[in-house]
Design a protein around this motif. Sequence first.
Motif, PDB file in Angstrom:
ATOM      1  N   VAL A  33      10.694 -10.615   8.335  1.00 11.99           N
ATOM      2  CA  VAL A  33      11.568  -9.407   8.089  1.00 11.99           C
ATOM      3  C   VAL A  33      10.783  -8.255   8.081  1.00 11.99           C
ATOM      4  CG1 VAL A  33      13.276 -10.636   7.017  1.00 11.99           C
ATOM      5  CG2 VAL A  33      11.498  -9.846   5.549  1.00 11.99           C
ATOM      6  N   ILE A  34      10.949  -7.063   8.374  1.00 12.45           N
ATOM      7  CA  ILE A  34      10.241  -6.080   8.085  1.00 12.45           C
ATOM      8  C   ILE A  34      10.415  -5.231   6.702  1.00 12.45           C
ATOM      9  CG2 ILE A  34       9.805  -3.598   9.072  1.00 12.45           C
ATOM     10  CD1 ILE A  34      10.563  -4.418  11.831  1.00 12.45           C
ATOM     11  N   LYS A  35       9.188  -4.898   6.101  1.00 11.40           N
ATOM     12  CA  LYS A  35       9.218  -4.417   4.694  1.00 11.40           C
ATOM     13  C   LYS A  35       8.154  -3.546   4.638  1.00 11.40           C
ATOM     14  CE  LYS A  35      12.450  -7.007   2.507  1.00 11.40           C
ATOM     15  NZ  LYS A  35      13.548  -6.656   1.839  1.00 11.40           N
ATOM     16  N   THR A  36       8.184  -2.832   3.660  1.00 12.27           N
ATOM     17  CA  THR A  36       6.855  -1.762   3.218  1.00 12.27           C
ATOM     18  C   THR A  36       6.813  -2.441   1.869  1.00 12.27           C
ATOM     19  OG1 THR A  36       7.894  -0.084   4.521  1.00 12.27           O
ATOM     20  CG2 THR A  36       6.120   0.400   2.812  1.00 12.27           C
ATOM     21  N   ILE A  37       5.201  -2.923   1.844  1.00  7.61           N
ATOM     22  CA  ILE A  37       4.700  -3.107   0.421  1.00  7.61           C
ATOM     23  C   ILE A  37       4.500  -1.879  -0.434  1.00  7.61           C
ATOM     24  CG2 ILE A  37       2.771  -4.100  -0.836  1.00  7.61           C
ATOM     25  CD1 ILE A  37       2.320  -6.047   1.761  1.00  7.61           C
ATOM     26  N   LYS A  38       4.930  -1.886  -1.579  1.00  5.48           N
ATOM     27  CA  LYS A  38       5.000  -0.586  -2.490  1.00  5.48           C
ATOM     28  C   LYS A  38       3.728  -0.656  -3.423  1.00  5.48           C
ATOM     29  CE  LYS A  38       8.785   1.426  -1.021  1.00  5.48           C
ATOM     30  NZ  LYS A  38       8.629   2.305  -0.249  1.00  5.48           N
ATOM     31  N   ARG A  39       3.434  -1.880  -3.915  1.00  3.68           N
ATOM     32  CA  ARG A  39       2.480  -2.068  -4.629  1.00  3.68           C
ATOM     33  C   ARG A  39       2.109  -3.618  -5.039  1.00  3.68           C
ATOM     34  NH1 ARG A  39       3.963  -3.369 -10.311  1.00  3.68           N
ATOM     35  NH2 ARG A  39       5.927  -3.050 -10.638  1.00  3.68           N
ATOM     36  N   LEU A  40       0.854  -3.950  -5.643  1.00  5.37           N
ATOM     37  CA  LEU A  40       0.266  -5.165  -5.726  1.00  5.37           C
ATOM     38  C   LEU A  40       0.108  -5.351  -7.303  1.00  5.37           C
ATOM     39  CD1 LEU A  40      -2.399  -5.304  -3.021  1.00  5.37           C
ATOM     40  CD2 LEU A  40      -0.329  -6.280  -2.784  1.00  5.37           C
ATOM     41  N   GLY A  41       0.428  -6.647  -7.925  1.00  6.16           N
ATOM     42  CA  GLY A  41      -0.098  -6.844  -9.136  1.00  6.16           C
ATOM     43  C   GLY A  41      -0.064  -8.241  -9.524  1.00  6.16           C
ATOM     44  N   LEU A  42      -0.541  -8.730 -10.681  1.00  5.53           N
ATOM     45  CA  LEU A  42      -0.568 -10.021 -10.908  1.00  5.53           C
ATOM     46  C   LEU A  42       0.567 -10.282 -11.851  1.00  5.53           C
ATOM     47  CD1 LEU A  42      -4.435 -10.321 -11.933  1.00  5.53           C
ATOM     48  CD2 LEU A  42      -3.370 -11.051  -9.792  1.00  5.53           C
ATOM     49  N   CYS A  43       0.835 -11.566 -11.900  1.00  7.21           N
ATOM     50  CA  CYS A  43       1.968 -12.212 -12.773  1.00  7.21           C
ATOM     51  C   CYS A  43       1.523 -12.273 -14.088  1.00  7.21           C
ATOM     52  CB  CYS A  43       2.493 -13.558 -12.454  1.00  7.21           C
ATOM     53  SG  CYS A  43       1.489 -14.956 -12.340  1.00  7.21           S
ATOM     54  N   PRO A  44       2.339 -12.425 -15.208  1.00  9.86           N
ATOM     55  CA  PRO A  44       1.857 -12.298 -16.502  1.00  9.86           C
ATOM     56  C   PRO A  44       0.962 -13.495 -16.823  1.00  9.86           C
ATOM     57  CG  PRO A  44       4.212 -11.797 -16.468  1.00  9.86           C
ATOM     58  CD  PRO A  44       3.739 -12.211 -15.058  1.00  9.86           C
ATOM     59  N   ASP A  45       1.225 -14.735 -16.203  1.00  9.05           N
ATOM     60  CA  ASP A  45       0.202 -15.699 -16.476  1.00  9.05           C
ATOM     61  C   ASP A  45      -1.096 -15.660 -15.752  1.00  9.05           C
ATOM     62  OD1 ASP A  45       1.082 -16.613 -14.052  1.00  9.05           O
ATOM     63  OD2 ASP A  45       1.811 -18.451 -15.057  1.00  9.05           O
ATOM     64  N   GLN A  46      -1.213 -14.784 -14.726  1.00  7.37           N
ATOM     65  CA  GLN A  46      -2.433 -14.575 -14.154  1.00  7.37           C
ATOM     66  C   GLN A  46      -2.688 -15.447 -12.875  1.00  7.37           C
ATOM     67  OE1 GLN A  46      -4.702 -11.457 -14.859  1.00  7.37           O
ATOM     68  NE2 GLN A  46      -2.773 -10.988 -15.805  1.00  7.37           N
ATOM     69  N   THR A  47      -1.751 -16.265 -12.537  1.00 12.74           N
ATOM     70  CA  THR A  47      -1.908 -17.252 -11.495  1.00 12.74           C
ATOM     71  C   THR A  47      -1.511 -16.914 -10.032  1.00 12.74           C
ATOM     72  OG1 THR A  47       0.418 -18.180 -11.959  1.00 12.74           O
ATOM     73  CG2 THR A  47      -1.483 -19.150 -12.949  1.00 12.74           C
ATOM     74  N   HIS A  48      -0.494 -16.016 -10.041  1.00 12.40           N
ATOM     75  CA  HIS A  48       0.124 -15.491  -8.681  1.00 12.40           C
ATOM     76  C   HIS A  48      -0.098 -13.923  -8.483  1.00 12.40           C
ATOM     77  CE1 HIS A  48       1.878 -19.191  -9.111  1.00 12.40           C
ATOM     78  NE2 HIS A  48       2.357 -19.028  -8.101  1.00 12.40           N
ATOM     79  N   LEU A  49      -0.498 -13.551  -7.129  1.00  6.42           N
ATOM     80  CA  LEU A  49      -0.523 -12.220  -6.647  1.00  6.42           C
ATOM     81  C   LEU A  49       1.009 -11.792  -6.429  1.00  6.42           C
ATOM     82  CD1 LEU A  49      -1.769  -9.396  -5.800  1.00  6.42           C
ATOM     83  CD2 LEU A  49      -1.814 -10.469  -3.790  1.00  6.42           C
ATOM     84  N   ARG A  50       1.511 -10.647  -7.268  1.00  7.99           N
ATOM     85  CA  ARG A  50       2.805 -10.256  -6.882  1.00  7.99           C
ATOM     86  C   ARG A  50       2.758  -8.932  -5.655  1.00  7.99           C
ATOM     87  NH1 ARG A  50       6.227 -10.142 -12.472  1.00  7.99           N
ATOM     88  NH2 ARG A  50       6.385 -12.230 -12.876  1.00  7.99           N
ATOM     89  N   ILE A  51       3.296  -9.125  -4.487  1.00  9.16           N
ATOM     90  CA  ILE A  51       3.527  -8.432  -3.669  1.00  9.16           C
ATOM     91  C   ILE A  51       4.690  -7.623  -3.736  1.00  9.16           C
ATOM     92  CG2 ILE A  51       3.304  -7.638  -1.251  1.00  9.16           C
ATOM     93  CD1 ILE A  51       1.718 -10.568  -0.951  1.00  9.16           C
ATOM     94  N   TYR A  52       4.917  -6.231  -4.235  1.00 11.48           N
ATOM     95  CA  TYR A  52       6.300  -5.846  -4.568  1.00 11.48           C
ATOM     96  C   TYR A  52       6.733  -4.813  -3.343  1.00 11.48           C
ATOM     97  CZ  TYR A  52       5.908  -6.582  -9.593  1.00 11.48           C
ATOM     98  OH  TYR A  52       5.849  -7.204 -10.750  1.00 11.48           O
ATOM     99  N   PHE A  53       7.906  -5.261  -2.982  1.00 11.51           N
ATOM    100  CA  PHE A  53       8.695  -4.401  -1.754  1.00 11.51           C
ATOM    101  C   PHE A  53       9.339  -3.249  -2.480  1.00 11.51           C
ATOM    102  CE2 PHE A  53       8.231  -8.689  -0.284  1.00 11.51           C
ATOM    103  CZ  PHE A  53       7.023  -8.215   0.452  1.00 11.51           C
ATOM    104  N   ASP A  54       9.750  -3.248  -3.814  1.00 10.99           N
ATOM    105  CA  ASP A  54      10.301  -2.055  -4.495  1.00 10.99           C
ATOM    106  C   ASP A  54      10.052  -2.331  -5.996  1.00 10.99           C
ATOM    107  OD1 ASP A  54      12.331  -4.073  -5.226  1.00 10.99           O
ATOM    108  OD2 ASP A  54      13.527  -3.522  -4.022  1.00 10.99           O
TER     109      ASP A  54
END
Length: 94
Positions: A33-54
């Motif tokens: 799917v075509i998306k635009t990544i808005k920002r990156l961050g870590l989940c609260p327990d620091q185990t996953h990278l969150r790739i935000y689309f909005d």
Amino acid sequence: MGHINMEDLQDFVSVPVEVAILDEHGGEKAPFVIKTIKRLGLCPDQTHLRIYFDDVYFLAVPLDSKVRKTNLEWSAIDAGGNLHYKIRKVRENE
């Protein structure tokens, strides 16, 4: 091949990208799917990278995934879940 580093994904933020999650054999679980990544961050327990689309929706990729990156594509393989995450820049001719 290394582990996830947020800096490796900065080239993919704010530009159109194709995103897909594949199974361990490279078969699609869902179509690209075509998306635009808005920002990156870590989940609260620091185990996953969150790739935000909005502001709400994100893709969570385990930090211990094995990563490959080129100028046009970033991919991570989660050995525990047998999933392959792919993000690739949309080519302007498509």
